[in-house]
Design a protein around this motif. Structure first.
Motif, PDB file in Angstrom:
ATOM      1  N   ASN A 124      58.958 -59.972 -48.944  1.00 30.36           N
ATOM      2  CA  ASN A 124      59.038 -58.833 -48.015  1.00 30.36           C
ATOM      3  C   ASN A 124      57.665 -58.501 -47.451  1.00 30.36           C
ATOM      4  OD1 ASN A 124      60.102 -56.681 -46.522  1.00 30.36           O
ATOM      5  ND2 ASN A 124      59.722 -55.236 -48.197  1.00 30.36           N
ATOM      6  N   THR A 135      58.665 -53.913 -42.113  1.00 29.19           N
ATOM      7  CA  THR A 135      58.290 -55.125 -42.850  1.00 29.19           C
ATOM      8  C   THR A 135      59.260 -56.255 -42.506  1.00 29.19           C
ATOM      9  OG1 THR A 135      59.726 -54.596 -44.720  1.00 29.19           O
ATOM     10  CG2 THR A 135      57.499 -53.672 -44.768  1.00 29.19           C
ATOM     11  N   GLY A 356      49.511 -45.701 -42.719  1.00 25.17           N
ATOM     12  CA  GLY A 356      50.875 -45.379 -42.312  1.00 25.17           C
ATOM     13  C   GLY A 356      51.927 -46.094 -43.143  1.00 25.17           C
ATOM     14  N   ASP A 357      51.564 -47.220 -43.733  1.00 28.32           N
ATOM     15  CA  ASP A 357      52.501 -47.973 -44.576  1.00 28.32           C
ATOM     16  C   ASP A 357      52.332 -47.600 -46.037  1.00 28.32           C
ATOM     17  OD1 ASP A 357      52.127 -49.192 -42.140  1.00 28.32           O
ATOM     18  OD2 ASP A 357      51.414 -51.079 -42.977  1.00 28.32           O
ATOM     19  N   HIS A 358      51.496 -46.644 -46.348  1.00 28.61           N
ATOM     20  CA  HIS A 358      51.217 -46.252 -47.734  1.00 28.61           C
ATOM     21  C   HIS A 358      50.502 -47.346 -48.512  1.00 28.61           C
ATOM     22  CE1 HIS A 358      54.920 -43.745 -46.841  1.00 28.61           C
ATOM     23  NE2 HIS A 358      53.985 -42.866 -47.024  1.00 28.61           N
ATOM     24  N   THR A 389      53.041 -47.840 -55.929  1.00 28.27           N
ATOM     25  CA  THR A 389      53.550 -49.172 -56.264  1.00 28.27           C
ATOM     26  C   THR A 389      52.382 -50.093 -56.590  1.00 28.27           C
ATOM     27  OG1 THR A 389      54.788 -51.099 -55.497  1.00 28.27           O
ATOM     28  CG2 THR A 389      53.618 -49.859 -53.809  1.00 28.27           C
ATOM     29  N   SER A 391      52.447 -53.198 -55.956  1.00 24.25           N
ATOM     30  CA  SER A 391      52.343 -54.147 -54.847  1.00 24.25           C
ATOM     31  C   SER A 391      53.089 -53.638 -53.632  1.00 24.25           C
ATOM     32  CB  SER A 391      52.885 -55.532 -55.219  1.00 24.25           C
ATOM     33  OG  SER A 391      52.828 -56.379 -54.069  1.00 24.25           O
ATOM     34  N   ALA A 392      52.345 -53.406 -52.556  1.00 24.65           N
ATOM     35  CA  ALA A 392      52.975 -52.968 -51.319  1.00 24.65           C
ATOM     36  C   ALA A 392      53.388 -54.151 -50.462  1.00 24.65           C
ATOM     37  CB  ALA A 392      52.030 -52.065 -50.534  1.00 24.65           C
ATOM     38  N   ARG A 408      57.646 -49.025 -61.608  1.00 20.07           N
ATOM     39  CA  ARG A 408      59.100 -49.134 -61.539  1.00 20.07           C
ATOM     40  C   ARG A 408      59.668 -48.481 -62.789  1.00 20.07           C
ATOM     41  NH1 ARG A 408      61.670 -50.182 -56.696  1.00 20.07           N
ATOM     42  NH2 ARG A 408      61.116 -52.180 -55.805  1.00 20.07           N
TER      43      ARG A 408
ATOM     44  N   LEU B 159      57.879 -44.548 -50.326  1.00 16.47           N
ATOM     45  CA  LEU B 159      56.932 -45.459 -49.684  1.00 16.47           C
ATOM     46  C   LEU B 159      57.616 -46.309 -48.625  1.00 16.47           C
ATOM     47  CD1 LEU B 159      55.194 -46.740 -52.930  1.00 16.47           C
ATOM     48  CD2 LEU B 159      54.493 -44.834 -51.469  1.00 16.47           C
ATOM     49  N   VAL B 160      56.890 -46.590 -47.561  1.00 17.43           N
ATOM     50  CA  VAL B 160      57.401 -47.454 -46.507  1.00 17.43           C
ATOM     51  C   VAL B 160      57.436 -48.913 -46.970  1.00 17.43           C
ATOM     52  CG1 VAL B 160      56.821 -48.371 -44.232  1.00 17.43           C
ATOM     53  CG2 VAL B 160      56.688 -45.913 -44.645  1.00 17.43           C
ATOM     54  N   LYS B 161      56.429 -49.300 -47.739  1.00 16.31           N
ATOM     55  CA  LYS B 161      56.355 -50.681 -48.220  1.00 16.31           C
ATOM     56  C   LYS B 161      56.321 -50.699 -49.739  1.00 16.31           C
ATOM     57  CE  LYS B 161      52.609 -52.431 -46.439  1.00 16.31           C
ATOM     58  NZ  LYS B 161      51.571 -53.280 -45.806  1.00 16.31           N
ATOM     59  N   ASN B 162      57.079 -51.598 -50.328  1.00 15.01           N
ATOM     60  CA  ASN B 162      57.072 -51.757 -51.772  1.00 15.01           C
ATOM     61  C   ASN B 162      57.596 -53.157 -52.040  1.00 15.01           C
ATOM     62  OD1 ASN B 162      57.189 -51.523 -54.521  1.00 15.01           O
ATOM     63  ND2 ASN B 162      58.365 -49.622 -54.543  1.00 15.01           N
TER      64      ASN B 162
END
Lengths: 453, 453
Positions: A124, A135, A356-358, A389, A391-392, A408, B159-162
């Protein structure tokens, strides 16, 4: 055996695979997987080998399925903007094929020439335009995959909406090849972006950046396409390495590369300039340089994209891709920056990211193997309680699995195990990635990084 | 027992539930589910009861869990535009809470006052702004759900990405409560739309509309927010029923309501008008009316949204929400229109839809129960080989499950069964929805529609 089929960019040391296959179509993949089932062999799936988490590194005795020959763009629907492609096509190939038909494939990242869309889907992937286009998950309309028993599941939908039960896409996107091998994809193309408006701003306090970003989102709506922040330390190092003069004093604590584009054929200059003038007035930013030529714009991006030079200069390096809410970021960087300076005083610790994507990147180096471990421990542990997280965008692979439980919940991990058990009870597909299948750990390859690039 | 807890809008006749619960929080849901496990009882989950596929209709002896009291907006992060909400909040509540904080929740559909966001997620609802903002799947950042054994899985990411393995969101979004009961959600808010530019165009040939849409997408980029087509027959009937004068001659074969919005504070009028002038010149459209006042705009939408009046006028009606690629649509409507006119000559058969979302609605009425069945058979069978879907946004529920195999491959359906088996081996959660769990069919409620609204 060709060394390039053994190690990816994570530096994780490979085991010795028993076979390396390079199939050209889905049926060949399915045949290999069925044979592995009969012979009870484990499989490592490989895309462009650009990963940073050790996911493509085989264990001892693994059968390697490398998808580099499955690289055909099979069909482009220029009317609707939909592409059917084999999983081994590179991101750049896909971008170019889309452009040839008057469309754009929006995912973009530095490894575009080598990384493959199948790998982009399996992890992803994110990249530099997520704030506008999302994404890889948002760019995939359908998938075809080979399951652990060799069954081919075809779900090559090309529809934007489909509400008929579970969507197989989401079993395979982001699961790093542990539930199936993605063999083909239908991709959603986008209209080409309009003229780009690019700015470089500086701020003395990171705390001002979330307010700046909020204001830009509300003012520019979907025109906003990049909000890339960098610490002054990163810019100070990147400038000489990339041969670029920073658009503002590198000594400023925070720098942000901002980009907007209006509708095709229409510039977003006016809105961006007005929004930045307001931000200056509100005290959110200290200085602002607008790219008035294409050369300026390229220079801004060249500075931001000099990460490979920075990694090489500081090697061996740790390169993390953590994520958290905007409001946690300043405090997190203070805490982790201080702890890293204490634990690894001879290394540089550079923060940058896609706010913006954290997504926050941390580059630490030079650090030895013990230092790498220390950086991981400090950076991942500090995420606890921050809704973040580990891993983004890079994925968990082999390298980060000891830290998965930090961001998680036990319920989420148990759910992943349950799905793995349902889809691949013999733990044959990409074993030892994301989490340890058998709870005893996967010891067939050295999950400690070898010697990072 | 309150009749409103028995039937939704699908008209499927309900069985007699053994109990109806209206819990107020997640723990109460989990406790009910655990008790059902001990007592081996089946569960029907209910949201706002606005469904059209019979998903919320209980079978005989079911324990009903109705979420209407779980309607709290728990938190709005006005900085980042993120909302934490219980699943039973109505869509309108969520829209209003977002607006109060300067943001917008982009999902919108006619049943906004009654439908609940949990149900929107469970069916992956679409609505009238998908072309710009996507479906519910794109608006949900995280979920909390109760599994069949009463376990609570908390994956309330914001989150937008994870990229840390399987994303639990996708197990519950679109699976109609068969794999878990969604209890809370984190939602992604959007900047409010800018000033709206609205047009009503007509075309003599449907084949011109895909070219028109492509041109608008490429010209307007993300500014395009609606492309709603209606047949002349629909407009002719809707105009008197809604008391609106059509903006163009109702006798024209095809009408399209087009809407665009620029960045906040900036009109997209200029781009939209230029694009439509080009389309007129290219012969894609015959006539074009621009809404020059808010009253015009409201009148355009009033016509498009007069579906409830049309359904009532033609009742009993069949209301389908099929989907297919743009290029299949004209041919499909010709084939199906002709077959329906032959099979049900006394009924009207009206086509309309969201072309950019690949979504075609068919309204047929008046038709008796046998006629309903005939419409389903004709409309769903004609989807074969067209890369379409039997449901673009309403879901499968009980009503459409006999047709699931027409647009889902055997591999996809087998995968769904495998997941159901892994997540709910006793077939306790919403049994008999999407597909028959036990392959012997679910006979505890009458899956034939009773007397459609």
């Amino acid at each position: 055996m060709d060394a390039r089929f053994l190690n990816d960019w994570s530096g994780v040391a490979a085991g010795t695979p028993s076979e390396v296959h390079r199939p050209t179509n889905t049926d060949e993949v399915a045949a290999i997987v069925r044979r592995c089932q009969v012979q009870n062999q484990r499989i490592t799936v490989q895309g462009g080998m650009t990963g940073l988490a050790g996911g493509a590194v085989p264990g001892d005795g693994d059968v390697v399925i490398n998808l580099e020959r499955m690289n055909r763009v099979e069909e482009v629907d220029a009317l609707e903007g939909v592409m059917l492609v084999q999983a081994g096509a590179t991101l750049q190939q896909v971008q170019e094929a889309a452009a040839q038909h008057g469309w754009m494939f929006p995912l973009d990242l530095g490894a575009r020439g080598s990384c493959q869309v199948g790998g982009n889907a399996a992890t992803n992937a994110g990249g530099i335009r997520v704030i506008r286009y999302g994404t890889m998950r948002d760019a995939v309309l359908g998938v075809e995959a080979v399951l652990a028993d060799g069954t081919v599941v075809s779900s090559l939908s090309r529809l934007v909406k489909n509400s008929t039960g579970f969507d197989p896409r989401f079993l395979f996107i982001g699961t790093e090849g542990t539930l199936g091998i993605i063999t083909r994809l239908t991709l959603r193309l986008q209209p080409p972006m309009g003229e780009l408006s690019t700015a470089w701003v500086t701020a003395s306090r990171f705390e001002a950046l979330p307010e700046l970003l909020r204001g830009l989102k509300l003012r520019l709506g979907p025109s906003l396409c990049a909000f890339e922040f960098m610490s002054g330390a990163f810019v100070s190092l990147a400038a000489p390495l990339s041969g670029q003069e920073p658009p503002a004093a590198a000594s400023m604590p925070w720098h942000v590369l901002i980009e907007a584009s209006g509708a095709p054929n229409r510039s977003a200059d006016e809105e961006l300039h007005a929004a930045l003038a307001d931000a200056m007035e509100a005290g959110h930013i200290d200085d602002c340089a607008l790219a008035s030529t294409i050369a300026h714009r390229q220079a801004f991006w060249r500075l931001r994209e000099s990460i490979p030079e920075v990694l090489t200069h500081l090697k061996p390096t740790a390169a993390l891709d953590i994520g958290m809410p905007w409001t946690q970021t300043a405090d997190y960087m203070k805490e982790v920056g201080a702890a890293l300076a204490l634990a690894q005083p001879d290394a540089q610790h550079l923060f940058l990211g896609h706010l913006g994507d954290h997504n926050l990147h941390l580059i630490s180096g030079p650090v030895d193997a013990q230092g790498l471990h220390a950086v991981d421990e400090i950076a991942y542990r500090a995420l606890r309680g921050r809704h973040g997280t580990i891993s983004a965008e890079h994925g968990v692979g082999r390298l980060k699995k000891p830290y998965l439980h930090m961001t998680r919940s036990p319920g989420e991990i148990e759910l992943m195990r349950r799905l793995k058990q349902a889809m691949d009870p013999a733990q044959r597909l990409n074993p030892g990635r994301i989490f340890d299948d058998d709870k005893n750990g996967d010891t067939r390859c050295n999950a400690e990084p070898r010697s990072p690039p």
